[in-house]
Enzyme design. Sequence first.
Site, PDB file in Angstrom:
ATOM      1  N   GLN A 131     131.061  -5.310 -25.540  1.00 40.35           N
ATOM      2  CA  GLN A 131     130.522  -5.059 -24.205  1.00 40.35           C
ATOM      3  C   GLN A 131     129.483  -6.096 -23.793  1.00 40.35           C
ATOM      4  O   GLN A 131     129.273  -6.321 -22.597  1.00 40.35           O
ATOM      5  CB  GLN A 131     129.889  -3.658 -24.124  1.00 40.35           C
ATOM      6  CG  GLN A 131     130.887  -2.529 -24.117  1.00 40.35           C
ATOM      7  CD  GLN A 131     131.760  -2.494 -22.860  1.00 40.35           C
ATOM      8  OE1 GLN A 131     131.482  -3.137 -21.852  1.00 40.35           O
ATOM      9  NE2 GLN A 131     132.846  -1.745 -22.924  1.00 40.35           N
ATOM     10  N   CYS A 143     138.341   8.017 -22.364  1.00 41.19           N
ATOM     11  CA  CYS A 143     139.130   8.466 -23.508  1.00 41.19           C
ATOM     12  C   CYS A 143     140.592   8.138 -23.305  1.00 41.19           C
ATOM     13  O   CYS A 143     141.110   8.305 -22.205  1.00 41.19           O
ATOM     14  CB  CYS A 143     138.973   9.956 -23.700  1.00 41.19           C
ATOM     15  SG  CYS A 143     137.503  10.321 -24.615  1.00 41.19           S
ATOM     16  N   THR A 167     152.863 -13.839 -35.122  1.00 40.88           N
ATOM     17  CA  THR A 167     152.940 -14.885 -34.100  1.00 40.88           C
ATOM     18  C   THR A 167     151.873 -14.645 -33.039  1.00 40.88           C
ATOM     19  O   THR A 167     151.709 -13.522 -32.545  1.00 40.88           O
ATOM     20  CB  THR A 167     154.342 -14.879 -33.452  1.00 40.88           C
ATOM     21  OG1 THR A 167     155.292 -15.110 -34.492  1.00 40.88           O
ATOM     22  CG2 THR A 167     154.465 -15.957 -32.381  1.00 40.88           C
ATOM     23  N   GLY A 198     139.501  -5.775 -29.218  1.00 50.02           N
ATOM     24  CA  GLY A 198     138.240  -5.445 -29.869  1.00 50.02           C
ATOM     25  C   GLY A 198     138.408  -4.418 -30.976  1.00 50.02           C
ATOM     26  O   GLY A 198     137.729  -4.482 -32.006  1.00 50.02           O
ATOM     27  N   THR A 199     139.316  -3.482 -30.769  1.00 53.57           N
ATOM     28  CA  THR A 199     139.531  -2.453 -31.790  1.00 53.57           C
ATOM     29  C   THR A 199     139.990  -3.084 -33.098  1.00 53.57           C
ATOM     30  O   THR A 199     139.452  -2.787 -34.173  1.00 53.57           O
ATOM     31  CB  THR A 199     140.580  -1.433 -31.284  1.00 53.57           C
ATOM     32  OG1 THR A 199     140.050  -0.786 -30.123  1.00 53.57           O
ATOM     33  CG2 THR A 199     140.920  -0.399 -32.347  1.00 53.57           C
ATOM     34  N   HIS A 236     139.419  -8.381 -22.398  1.00 57.00           N
ATOM     35  CA  HIS A 236     139.552  -7.658 -21.131  1.00 57.00           C
ATOM     36  C   HIS A 236     138.251  -7.118 -20.568  1.00 57.00           C
ATOM     37  O   HIS A 236     138.217  -6.608 -19.456  1.00 57.00           O
ATOM     38  CB  HIS A 236     140.617  -6.559 -21.235  1.00 57.00           C
ATOM     39  CG  HIS A 236     140.231  -5.327 -21.991  1.00 57.00           C
ATOM     40  ND1 HIS A 236     139.921  -4.150 -21.364  1.00 57.00           N
ATOM     41  CD2 HIS A 236     140.129  -5.078 -23.317  1.00 57.00           C
ATOM     42  CE1 HIS A 236     139.661  -3.221 -22.277  1.00 57.00           C
ATOM     43  NE2 HIS A 236     139.778  -3.763 -23.469  1.00 57.00           N
ATOM     44  N   ASN A 283     128.576   0.652 -24.860  1.00 59.41           N
ATOM     45  CA  ASN A 283     129.539   0.750 -23.770  1.00 59.41           C
ATOM     46  C   ASN A 283     129.182   1.813 -22.739  1.00 59.41           C
ATOM     47  O   ASN A 283     129.538   1.696 -21.576  1.00 59.41           O
ATOM     48  CB  ASN A 283     130.948   1.004 -24.317  1.00 59.41           C
ATOM     49  CG  ASN A 283     130.970   1.999 -25.451  1.00 59.41           C
ATOM     50  OD1 ASN A 283     130.259   1.850 -26.439  1.00 59.41           O
ATOM     51  ND2 ASN A 283     131.773   3.034 -25.307  1.00 59.41           N
ATOM     52  N   SER A 336     136.274  -8.900 -27.116  1.00 60.73           N
ATOM     53  CA  SER A 336     137.513  -8.446 -26.482  1.00 60.73           C
ATOM     54  C   SER A 336     137.643  -9.137 -25.130  1.00 60.73           C
ATOM     55  O   SER A 336     136.683  -9.164 -24.350  1.00 60.73           O
ATOM     56  CB  SER A 336     137.459  -6.927 -26.297  1.00 60.73           C
ATOM     57  OG  SER A 336     138.598  -6.487 -25.596  1.00 60.73           O
TER      58      SER A 336
HETATM   59  N1  PLP Z   1     133.852  -1.810 -28.806  1.00 61.54           N
HETATM   60  C1  PLP Z   1     133.288  -1.402 -27.665  1.00 61.54           C
HETATM   61  C2  PLP Z   1     131.797  -1.305 -27.576  1.00 61.54           C
HETATM   62  C3  PLP Z   1     134.080  -1.061 -26.559  1.00 61.54           C
HETATM   63  O1  PLP Z   1     133.511  -0.642 -25.429  1.00 61.54           O
HETATM   64  C4  PLP Z   1     135.486  -1.150 -26.686  1.00 61.54           C
HETATM   65  C5  PLP Z   1     136.362  -0.763 -25.566  1.00 61.54           C
HETATM   66  O2  PLP Z   1     136.023   0.072 -24.746  1.00 61.54           O
HETATM   67  C6  PLP Z   1     136.025  -1.609 -27.899  1.00 61.54           C
HETATM   68  C7  PLP Z   1     135.175  -1.921 -28.930  1.00 61.54           C
HETATM   69  C8  PLP Z   1     137.506  -1.734 -28.090  1.00 61.54           C
HETATM   70  O3  PLP Z   1     137.995  -2.903 -27.492  1.00 61.54           O
HETATM   71  P1  PLP Z   1     139.541  -3.000 -27.066  1.00 61.54           P
HETATM   72  O4  PLP Z   1     139.711  -2.165 -25.855  1.00 61.54           O
HETATM   73  O5  PLP Z   1     139.749  -4.464 -26.801  1.00 61.54           O
HETATM   74  O6  PLP Z   1     140.336  -2.535 -28.221  1.00 61.54           O
END
Ligand code: PLP
Length: 376
Positions: free
Chosen positions: A168, A313, A226, A71-72, A190, A140, A188
């Site tokens: 989320q 964190c 890849t 997600g990041t 996970h 989140n 994301s």
């Molecule tokens: N955006 C939100 C709202 C999240 O809660 C998180 C992870 O906690 C992320 C983005 C980041 O996702 P990832 O952990 O897959 O990088």
Amino acid sequence: MTTPIYLDYNATAPLKPAVVEAMAVALAETGNASSVHRFGRLARRAIESARGQVAALVGASPHQVVFTAGGTEANNLALAQRSLARVLASAVEHESVSRAADNALVVPVDGQGLVDLGALERLLARESAPAFVAVMLANNETGVIQPVAEVAHIAHAHGALVHCDAVQAAGKIAIDMAALGVDTLALSAHKLGGPQGVGALVVADRAALQPMLLGGGQERGRRAGTENTAGIVGFGVAAELAIRDIEAISGLAGLRDQMEARLRRAVPEATVFGAAAPRLPNTSCIAMPGVAAETQVMALDLAGIAVSAGSACSSGKVKASHVLAAMGAGDLAGNAIRVSAGWRSAPADFDRLVEGWTSLWARLGAHRAGSAAPAA
Ligand code: PLP
């Protein structure tokens, strides 16, 4: 020793068994999806099948899905599209959005954590340069669901592009990207029972996408490198199961609401953040006045209950929550824990949380807040 219980799904959800099975099969295969031989073609087929599954989760078309390493990266990639535009981001965005856009104008939220649409409109009207708006679908920390379709409507009327972090929300509420009207949407794996380190940016056909990672022509030139075939396969299965399981997840709202009612009955001083706003069914952000969130998390951990203090964190250190601060929580922001349930949560898990939290209050909180000890 009692069995530990896990109520930290917003940090990461346990892998679903079918995901593990599918990933084990994929890991046992050899093949680079860019290779033309049969090994490569098999990997390509697995990735394209997952692309369809992930697209279906948000009502998109497979070609709109760009796989990323989480997600990041998806949020960073979206924000990288801002070019010279002025970014307007809500005050409660995840750091992977807010830190990817220095100098963003902050769109305030109200006391329930809902984005102030009037302020958004005013900020956009003032901006002479092109704008780029980022508003998440669900928070989140609090689970508060934003009026993203209205945000997109306002933003588009001002010619702005709209990015939505749906990391989320996915798997917890139904998502239709077209109905939201956003240009890009981050996911994301996970958070919905898939593997860590895999995500996607879903891109509306009208939006162009400049790659952030340069190299080979993977992901139709939109993300070089890849592909993480097994991870993507796991993401696909998790997405398919998330669609199937959405009713069961929405049922968590009842258990969550009962838990909050019991906590508030036992501790009338307790505050539930965002309780009057639309929320994800699995999330509760609750403050025990006078007791630091870190203390609560550690004490609950000793009692075998895993929860988070505000936002988890990476450094392992808890800093004051910018989300709760933006909601005007004041000192209570440092007293709030996040309880987040998911696909493997049972009613007994909520009972354990209520017992653990109320007995903690009896030991620490009631005394500090100068109240009588509550019945557990
Ligand atoms: N955006 C939100 C709202 C999240 O809660 C998180 C992870 O906690 C992320 C983005 C980041 O996702 P990832 O952990 O897959 O990088």
